[in-house]
Design a protein around this motif. Structure first.
Motif, short mmCIF file in Angstrom:
data_model
loop_
_atom_site.label_atom_id
_atom_site.label_comp_id
_atom_site.label_asym_id
_atom_site.label_seq_id
_atom_site.Cartn_x
_atom_site.Cartn_y
_atom_site.Cartn_z
N ARG A 107 42.15 35.79 125.98
CA ARG A 107 42.84 36.35 124.82
C ARG A 107 42.61 37.86 124.68
NH1 ARG A 107 45.35 33.72 120.47
NH2 ARG A 107 44.86 31.81 121.58
N CYS A 112 46.65 42.21 120.25
CA CYS A 112 46.70 41.31 119.09
C CYS A 112 47.53 41.99 118.00
CB CYS A 112 45.28 41.02 118.58
SG CYS A 112 45.28 40.20 116.99
N LEU A 113 48.68 41.42 117.72
CA LEU A 113 49.57 42.05 116.74
C LEU A 113 48.96 42.04 115.35
CD1 LEU A 113 52.91 40.55 118.08
CD2 LEU A 113 52.20 42.95 118.18
N ASN A 114 48.20 41.00 115.05
CA ASN A 114 47.58 40.96 113.72
C ASN A 114 46.55 42.08 113.57
OD1 ASN A 114 47.31 39.65 111.12
ND2 ASN A 114 45.24 39.17 111.82
N VAL A 174 41.51 41.02 120.24
CA VAL A 174 40.47 40.16 119.65
C VAL A 174 39.96 39.20 120.70
CG1 VAL A 174 41.34 40.23 117.26
CG2 VAL A 174 42.19 38.46 118.83
N CYS A 179 40.12 35.45 116.81
CA CYS A 179 41.53 35.13 116.54
C CYS A 179 41.63 34.24 115.30
CB CYS A 179 42.12 34.42 117.76
SG CYS A 179 43.70 33.66 117.46
N LEU A 180 42.63 34.55 114.47
CA LEU A 180 42.81 33.77 113.24
C LEU A 180 43.27 32.34 113.52
CD1 LEU A 180 44.76 36.09 110.78
CD2 LEU A 180 42.38 35.38 110.69
N GLY A 181 43.85 32.15 114.67
CA GLY A 181 44.46 30.84 114.97
C GLY A 181 45.94 30.94 114.72
N VAL A 182 46.71 30.35 115.63
CA VAL A 182 48.16 30.56 115.59
C VAL A 182 48.79 30.07 114.29
CG1 VAL A 182 48.61 28.42 116.87
CG2 VAL A 182 50.27 30.27 116.95
N CYS A 185 47.85 32.71 111.50
CA CYS A 185 48.13 34.11 111.75
C CYS A 185 49.58 34.45 111.38
CB CYS A 185 47.91 34.41 113.24
SG CYS A 185 48.36 36.09 113.69
N PHE A 187 51.32 36.62 112.61
CA PHE A 187 52.05 37.01 113.83
C PHE A 187 51.99 35.92 114.90
CE2 PHE A 187 50.96 40.85 111.64
CZ PHE A 187 52.15 41.57 111.69
N CYS A 191 52.89 36.20 118.90
CA CYS A 191 51.62 36.55 119.56
C CYS A 191 51.75 36.54 121.08
CB CYS A 191 50.55 35.56 119.11
SG CYS A 191 49.03 35.73 120.02
N GLU A 194 49.57 33.82 122.75
CA GLU A 194 50.13 32.48 122.56
C GLU A 194 51.37 32.27 123.43
OE1 GLU A 194 48.81 29.98 121.02
OE2 GLU A 194 47.12 31.14 120.26
S1 SF4 Z 1 47.25 34.43 116.94
FE1 SF4 Z 1 47.25 36.27 115.66
S2 SF4 Z 1 45.10 36.87 115.52
FE2 SF4 Z 1 45.27 35.46 117.24
S3 SF4 Z 1 45.59 36.83 119.02
FE3 SF4 Z 1 47.61 36.21 118.26
S4 SF4 Z 1 48.22 37.85 116.92
FE4 SF4 Z 1 46.03 38.03 117.19
#
Ligand code: SF4
Length: 658
Positions: A107, A112-114, A174, A179-182, A185, A187, A191, A194
Motif C-alpha cells: 500500500r 493515498c488520496l485521503n 500510508v 489506511c482508513l479502510g476502503v 475512506c 476516497f 483509491c 484498492e
Molecule cells: S483506502 Fe483511503 S486511506 Fe486507504 S490508501 Fe486508499 S485513499 Fe488512502
C-alpha cells in the motif's frame, strides 16, 4: 509445455535453449505435483520465459492466479512491460482464453488520496508544509506529488520520474496500518491501492515483490489474491527481504512522529508521559556500544517497559472513531504509530525472557555516526519458520535465481528458507517439506570464455579494509593489461575510493567510482567507453549488466564475508554452531559464496563475451574453504598464474581493438 515454450521463443525471436526447456518442464511438473522446486538457472537461460509459460498455461486452465515475486524493480519492469505483453500476444491463440496479468505492490507504494486531501500535518516539521508557497524541498516535493495525483492513472511511486525522497513520499502515502479502510475512506472508490488490488484479483499472473510476499506471509489478512502457485525469482534475495519486513526499530524520528500524532487527540498528561518515556529510552541507549545485546540491563528494560506502558495508555486515551475524514485519518495514523511502538517494546522485552539458545529474535543497538543517533532493532534469528508456514504450506513454490547453490549444493539456502530443517547434517529428518533442486546450467561455455584467477601470491587482506601496496600494484597491472574494461567490486566503499584514487594516479585510462554520480549514470558511462573502469561496492555486485568488450575484467578485492560485527549474521552463525552444525560454513561462507557468484556473474552477459574474474584474496586458493567458494562460481578455467592472465588480457584487448 515444450510446444508452448517453442512458440513463445519463436515469436520473441530467440533460440531454443536446453536449460530453458528443462526448466519449463520442471516448473510444469512442480505445478502438477505440488512439489516445491528450486532452480539454479545461469545467466542467459531465459528463465523468465521458462516459468512464465507454464504459469500462464496453468492459470488459464485452472482459473487460479500464479503469483510471481521479484526482488528488484528492474526485473518487475522487464516482466510487466516486456515479457508478459509479448508472451501473451504469442500464446493467446493456443490457449482457451486471453491471459490477464497485473502488478501489485504494498500500500505504501501508491499515493493515498485521503492523505493528500485530509492528511494530518503531524508528520511534517513545518506548519506551512501544505501551503502553496512552501519553499522547502519537502514542501516543493509535496506540491509536485499533489499535482501528480490528478494526472497519474495508477499513483505508483515507481512511475514518478524523477522520484522523490522517502521522507517526501511519506507525506502522501500510508502504510496498511494507517489506511482508513476502503469502506470508511471518502476516497475508497478512487483509491489507487484498492484499484491495483481489484485488477490483481482478476489477473492470471500477479507480479509482486518479495516485501509484499513477506507481508502476505506474516499478516493474518491476506494482501495478495488467493493463489496456490508461486514463483519467486531473484530468490537469493528472499531471506534478506523477508528479514527486513520482519525487523522492527525504535528510533528518534518515529518516536517524535508518534508523540506529534497523539498531541491533538489525547490529554496533555499522556503526551507528557510519552515524551518522558521516549527521553528515558534515548538516554538509556545514547552511550551504548553498537552491537548485539545478549543481556538486557535494568535501565534499558525499565525504559522499554515505561515506553510500552505509556504507549498503551495513550492508545486507550485516543477517542473512538469519528466520521470527519480528516479527524479519522489523524486518529488512524496516531494509532498505527503508537501501536508500532508498543509492539516493538513488547517484542524486545519478550525476547529476553528466554535463554539465548531458545531465543527467536535478535536485538541490537545500531549507531548512525553521521547523525549521532542510536536505534534499537529487533529481527528474527531465522525466517525459515515464517516462510515455511506463510509460503510453502500455502502454495506450491518455484524458487529461482542464477545463484542458489553455494559450494554446488542447495542445502544451505533450503535450510534458510525452511524447506530443509536446519538440523545437523545426516540427521533423520521427517519434517522436511517435499522439494527438489535442479541446476539447468547456462548456455555459456564458461571454461572457454572465462578465466578465474586468484592472486595467490598476495598477502591475505588486512583488517582495515583497504588494499595493501601489493594489491594496488596487482590492480594496476591487471587494468593496464585489459586497457580499462574493468569492473572493480570492493567489499567497502572506503576500499573502492582508495583504490580509485590510487589508480587515477597510476593509469592513463579513466577510473569512475561509485558515489561520483548516480550509479545508473556511472554504469552508462562505463558501458559506453571500453577504456573506462568502474569501481564500487555492494549494489554493483548484483546490479551491473554490461555485455560486450566494455566489461572484460572483474576484479574482486576480497572474499565478501559478512562483517564479524554484523549482529544478525553473527547470531545466526552462533545458533547453527550451538545446534552442532558448522556456523561459519552455513552462514558466513555461504553468504560470501552467493555474493561472489553474483559478482563473478557480471563477466559473461552474452554468449560471445570473454574475460577474466580476478580475486585478489589469496585465501580463495589457500584456505580450507577456498575450494567451496570456487565451486560456488560458474565453471571458469582456473589459474593462479599471473603471467598467464596478463597475457590473456593482452590478447583479448588486442582482439577487441583490432
Ligand atoms: S483506502 Fe483511503 S486511506 Fe486507504 S490508501 Fe486508499 S485513499 Fe488512502
Amino acid at each position: 509445455m515444450t510446444d508452448l515454450l517453442a512458440t513463445a521463443v519463436d515469436a520473441l525471436g530467440g533460440d531454443e535453449r536446453a536449460g530453458q526447456v528443462a526448466m519449463a518442464e520442471a516448473v510444469a511438473h512442480a505445478f502438477d505435483t505440488g512439489e516445491h522446486l528450486v532452480v539454479q538457472a545461469g545467466t542467459g537461460t531465459g528463465k523468465s520465459l521458462a516459468y512464465l509459460v507454464p504459469a500462464i498455461a496453468r492459470a488459464v486452465e485452472t482459473d487460479c492466479p500464479v503469483v510471481v515475486s521479484t526482488a528488484t524493480i528492474a526485473l518487475q519492469r522487464q516482466l510487466v512491460e516486456r515479457d508478459l505483453p509479448r508472451l501473451i500476444e504469442s500464446l493467446e491463440r493456443l490457449l482457451p482464453r486471453s491471459p490477464r496479468y497485473a502488478i501489485l505492490k504494498g500500500r505504501g507504494n501508491y499515493l493515498c488520496l485521503n492523505k493528500i486531501h485530509n492528511g494530518s500535518e503531524a508528520d511534517g516539521p513545518e506548519d506551512a508544509l501544505f501551503e502553496p508557497t512552501a519553499t522547502t524541498a519537502l514542501g516543493r516535493d509535496v506540491q509536485k506529488l499533489t499535482s501528480w495525483a490528478s494526472s497519474t492513472d495508477n499513483g505508483d511511486r515507481d512511475e514518478l520520474t524523477p522520484g522523490v525522497s522517502d521522507r517526501s513520499w511519506s507525506q502522501v502515502s500510508v502504510s496498511a496500518r494507517e489506511c482508513l479502510g476502503v469502506t470508511r475512506c471518502p476516497f475508497g472508490a478512487e483509491c489507487f491501492a484498492e484499484k491495483a488490488r481489484a485488477v490483481a484479483g482478476k489477473a492470471d499472473v500477479v507480479v509482486t515483490n518479495h516485501a509484499l510476499l513477506a507481508i502476505d506471509a506474516i499478516s493474518e489478512a491476506p494482501v495478495l489474491p488467493e493463489h496456490d502457485l508461486l514463483v519467486v525469482d531473484e530468490a537469493h534475495e528472499l531471506v534478506d527481504r523477508v528479514t527486513t519486513v520482519a525487523t522492527q526499530e525504535l528510533s528518534s524520528t518515529p518516536l517524535a512522529v508518534a508523540v506529534r500524532r497523539i498531541t491533538k487527540l489525547v490529554e496533555p498528561e499522556h503526551v507528557e508521559r510519552m515524551e518522558s518515556a521516549t527521553n528515558a529510552l534515548a538516554s538509556a541507549i545514547r552511550d551504548g556500544l553498537a552491537g548485539r545485546i545478549d543481556t538486557l540491563d535494568d535501565g534499558l528494560a525499565a525504559a522499554l517497559a515505561a515506553l510500552r506502558d505509556a504507549s498503551a495508555a495513550a492508545r486507550r486515551a485516543i477517542p473512538t472513531s469519528t466520521s470527519d475524514p480528516a479527524a479519522a485519518a489523524a486518529r488512524t495514523e496516531a494509532i498505527a504509530a503508537i501501536d508500532d511502538i508498543a509492539d516493538t517494546c513488547s517484542r524486545i522485552l519478550e525476547s529476553f525472557r528466554l535463554e539465548v539458545p531458545d531465543r527467536t529474535d535478535v536485538v541490537w543497538l545500531a549507531r548512525d555516526d553521521v547523525r549521532g543517533s542510536a536505534h534499537l532493532r529487533v529481527a528474527p534469528l531465522s525466517v525459515a519458520g515464517l516462510l515455511r508456514g506463510g509460503l510453502f504450506n500455502r502454495a506450491t513454490a518455484v524458487l529461482t535465481s542464477a545463484t542458489l547453490a553455494p559450494g554446488g549444493s542447495f542445502d544451505a539456502i533450503a535450510a534458510q528458507w525452511g524447506l530443509r530443517s536446519e538440523k545437523i547434517e545426516n540427521t533423520e529428518n521427517t519434517e522436511d517439506v517435499q522439494w527438489r533442486g535442479i541446476d539447468v546450467g547456462s548456455p555459456f561455455k564458461h571454461a572457454k570464455s572465462g578465466i578465474l584467477y586468484v592472486s595467490s601470491h598476495l598477502p591475505p587482506p588486512g583488517r582495515d579494509g583497504t588494499g595493501s601496496a601489493e594489491q594496488l600494484a596487482e590492480i594496476a597491472a591487471l587494468i593496464s593489461a585489459a586497457r580499462g574494461r574493468t569492473l572493480g567490486l570492493f567489499s567497502s566503499m572506503r576500499a573502492a575510493a582508495a583504490a580509485a584514487e590510487e589508480m587515477r594516479e597510476r593509469l592513463d585510462t579513466t577510473i569512475l567510482c561509485q558515489g561520483d554520480d548516480a550509479t545508473a549514470a556511472l554504469v552508462e558511462k562505463f558501458a559506453a567507453d571500453p577504456e573506462t573502469s568502474l569501481f564500487g561496492t555492494l549494489s554493483l555486485w548484483q546490479g551491473v549488466d554490461v555485455p560486450g568488450p566494455s566489461l572484460s575484467l572483474v576484479i574482486i578485492d576480497r572474499i565478501p564475508f559478512p562483517r564479524p560485527d554484523d549482529p544478525l549474521l553473527a547470531a545466526r552463525q552462533r545458533a547453527v554452531t550451538a545446534r552442532g552444525g558448522n556456523g561459519f560454513m552455513a552462514v558466513a561462507a555461504s553468504h560470501a559464496a552467493l555474493l561472489l557468484a553474483q559478482g563473478a556473474g557480471r563477466l559473461l552477459r552474452r554468449v560471445d563475451d570473454k574475460g577474466v574474474v580476478a580475486v585478489l584474496d589469496s585465501r580463495m586458493a589457500t584456505a580450507r574453504y577456498g575450494r567451496y567458494l570456487r565451486d560456488s562460481l560458474p565453471p571458469f578455467w582456473f589459474t593462479t598464474d599471473r603471467d598467464t592472465v596478463l597475457g590473456a588480457l593482452d590478447r583479448l584487448t588486442a582482439g577487441a581493438t583490432a
